[in-house]
Scaffold this active site. Structure first.
Site, PDB file in Angstrom:
ATOM      1  N   SER A  17       0.913  -1.128  -0.096  1.00 22.76           N
ATOM      2  CA  SER A  17      -0.028  -0.055  -0.017  1.00 22.76           C
ATOM      3  C   SER A  17       0.931   1.285  -0.185  1.00 22.76           C
ATOM      4  O   SER A  17       1.689   1.319   0.877  1.00 22.76           O
ATOM      5  CB  SER A  17      -0.620  -0.081   1.103  1.00 22.76           C
ATOM      6  N   GLU A  18       0.671   2.026  -0.952  1.00 21.85           N
ATOM      7  CA  GLU A  18       1.669   3.219  -1.150  1.00 21.85           C
ATOM      8  C   GLU A  18       1.631   4.250   0.017  1.00 21.85           C
ATOM      9  O   GLU A  18       2.759   4.939  -0.169  1.00 21.85           O
ATOM     10  CB  GLU A  18       1.238   3.946  -2.318  1.00 21.85           C
ATOM     11  N   ASN A  19       1.015   4.211   1.009  1.00 16.14           N
ATOM     12  CA  ASN A  19       1.257   4.915   2.011  1.00 16.14           C
ATOM     13  C   ASN A  19       2.282   4.570   3.115  1.00 16.14           C
ATOM     14  O   ASN A  19       2.937   5.026   4.012  1.00 16.14           O
ATOM     15  CB  ASN A  19      -0.156   5.483   2.875  1.00 16.14           C
ATOM     16  N   SER A  58       8.488   4.196  -0.433  1.00 15.35           N
ATOM     17  CA  SER A  58       7.463   3.347  -1.165  1.00 15.35           C
ATOM     18  C   SER A  58       7.280   3.638  -2.595  1.00 15.35           C
ATOM     19  O   SER A  58       7.020   2.579  -3.486  1.00 15.35           O
ATOM     20  CB  SER A  58       5.945   4.006  -0.233  1.00 15.35           C
TER      21      SER A  58
END
Lengths: 233, 218
Positions: B46-48, B88
């Site tokens: 998840s890019e967070n 990320s």
């Protein structure tokens, strides 16, 4: 040990003025500098530019500064959860620069690391690249993106010490480490300000050299935006 | 019969292979995690800032500091890691993520995608979508074939502001599986009970139909 500790949020935000550019860590409401935001509201500084991935919600996070009409310009990647934001943007009161999330992070990191600009493929061929220099490398097109220039960075960490060393927790890390040292003055608030020597040097995420001021924050609400759970069978 | 959102997710889950690092977008893509075979090893990014995402937490065990890119509370699997946003997107931009699954408002036959803005109506922002589509080599779009008025979203050319150019490789809709290449949509599979003609009628872009088109096996 070079001491970065200040006694309270008022000292931490000393020198913040109208028209400044401010970086604020956080993704959604996760890992936002709650104490610094409250103090920005109290100081009522006006016409500030905010660099932050999101703009909070109507009654929390950067939404509080929006309600107070303190923000002149927002630089963000996603602003979907805020009605007042949308109203100000569509009426033209608020200037908005939407930036791809990875580009936003890298513009912080570039400022931290001393790069004036970098090439990224993100946004090529879209309106994000309009007016920007583009260049081909190995048959693929890239867009030149400049590093951010900011006066203050407001960062939230989990633990820290007076030397400015920081440890983050979970996904509240997000943009916070990338903003450390990316502005003229980096102000860090931590949930737990521990004694110098207590943090294992092997486990420090951000060394104190990137931090100018650190204090222990108070009354963290840590609001959850989308509470999603499953039931035990 | 046309698929529902879970049906689309179920079909896309078949594209996930053993050893893949996968980024799932918000909406239908998030559902894909529910249908991935249990005998393969996959890690969700998840890019967070998390790799090794697990299911939603049990009631009362949610942690405000552990969320996904949709801002939902999540858990992590053994072997998971947390990282900052620049790291990320180094995973994404540096092509370390094997498969990206995201939603779209429109896709075009040349692989263009639009999913972040409707001028003067909806401007929420692109989040990580522009970074993802600009770098990923394996992009699957999950979407409905038509909008609520029955108009095709599988187009010759996107009408909305673009998220990325020439990047989509595969589209899975409620009606069909389409491969995007050589400036056309190539029909690979039909949803159960959906005819080639129905798919042709719902597709504005160039549709290439070669031989018998099998039904999806779900």
């Amino acid at each position: 040990m070079i001491n970065k500790k200040v006694n309270n949020v008022q000292q931490a935000l000393h020198g913040v003025k109208d028209h400044m550019t401010l970086m604020l860590g956080g993704f959604g409401l996760c890992g936002i500098p709650e104490n610094a935001i409250a103090e920005l509201v109290r100081l009522n500084v006006k016409n500030v530019t905010c660099i932050s991935n999101n703009a909070g919600v109507d009654d929390f996070g950067l939404g509080l500064l929006l309600q107070n009409k303190q923000i002149k310009k927002m630089i963000s990647s996603y602003v979907g959860e805020n009605d007042e934001f949308e109203r100000q943007m569509l009426s033209g009161e608020l200037e908005v620069e939407l930036t791809p999330q990875g580009t936003l992070a890298e513009k912080c990191r570039a400022a931290q690391a001393g790069f004036p600009a970098f090439y990224t493929p993100a946004g090529f061929g879209t309106e994000v690249a309009e007016g920007k220099e583009t260049r081909e490398f190995d048959g693929k097109m890239y867009v030149l993106e400049p590093a951010f220039k900011a006066d203050f960075a407001f960062v939230k960490a989990w633990k820290g010490d007076a030397a400015g060393n920081l440890v983050f927790k979970g996904t509240s890390r997000n943009f916070n480490p990338n903003m450390c040292g990316a502005a003229v003055i980096t102000v860090v608030e931590v949930e737990d300000l521990v004694e110098v020597g207590e943090l294992d040097p092997n486990h420090i995420h951000i060394p104190g050299i990137f931090v100018q001021r650190i204090f222990e924050g108070a009354n963290y609400e840590k609001r959850i935006e989308q509470r999603t759970v499953r039931q035990k069978q | 019969m046309a698929l529902d959102k879970n049906g689309i997710a179920k079909r896309i889950a078949q594209e996930v292979q053993d050893g893949f690092y996968v980024n799932l977008g918000i909406g239908i893509p998030t559902l894909v995690a529910n249908y991935v075979r249990e005998d393969i090893e996959v890690e969700f990014q998840s890019e967070n800032g998390v790799l090794g995402m697990g299911p939603f937490p049990f009631d009362g065990e949610e942690d405000a500091d552990i969320i996904n890119a949709g801002k939902q509370t999540i858990t992590t699997m053994p072997g998971a890691s947390f990282f900052d946003s620049a790291t990320s997107f180094a995973m994404i931009r540096g092509k370390h993520v094997d498969l990206t699954i995201l939603g779209a408002m429109e896709v075009a036959e040349n692989g263009d995608i639009a999913n972040w803005k409707i001028p003067e109506k909806m401007v929420k922002g692109m989040g990580g979508a522009m970074d993802l589509v600009a770098s990923a080599e394996n992009i699957i779009v999950a979407m409905m074939h038509t909008n609520k008025r029955g108009e095709s979203k599988i187009l010759k050319q996107c009408s909305l502001p673009l998220t990325g150019v020439g990047c989509v490789t595969k589209v899975v809709t409620n009606l069909a599986v389409l491969e995007v290449k050589d400036k056309a949509f190539h029909l690979l599979e039909r949803a159960p009970g959906v005819s080639v003609e129905e798919i042709q009628n719902a597709t504005e872009g160039t549709l290439v139909v070669k031989g018998d088109i099998p039904e999806m096996s779900l």
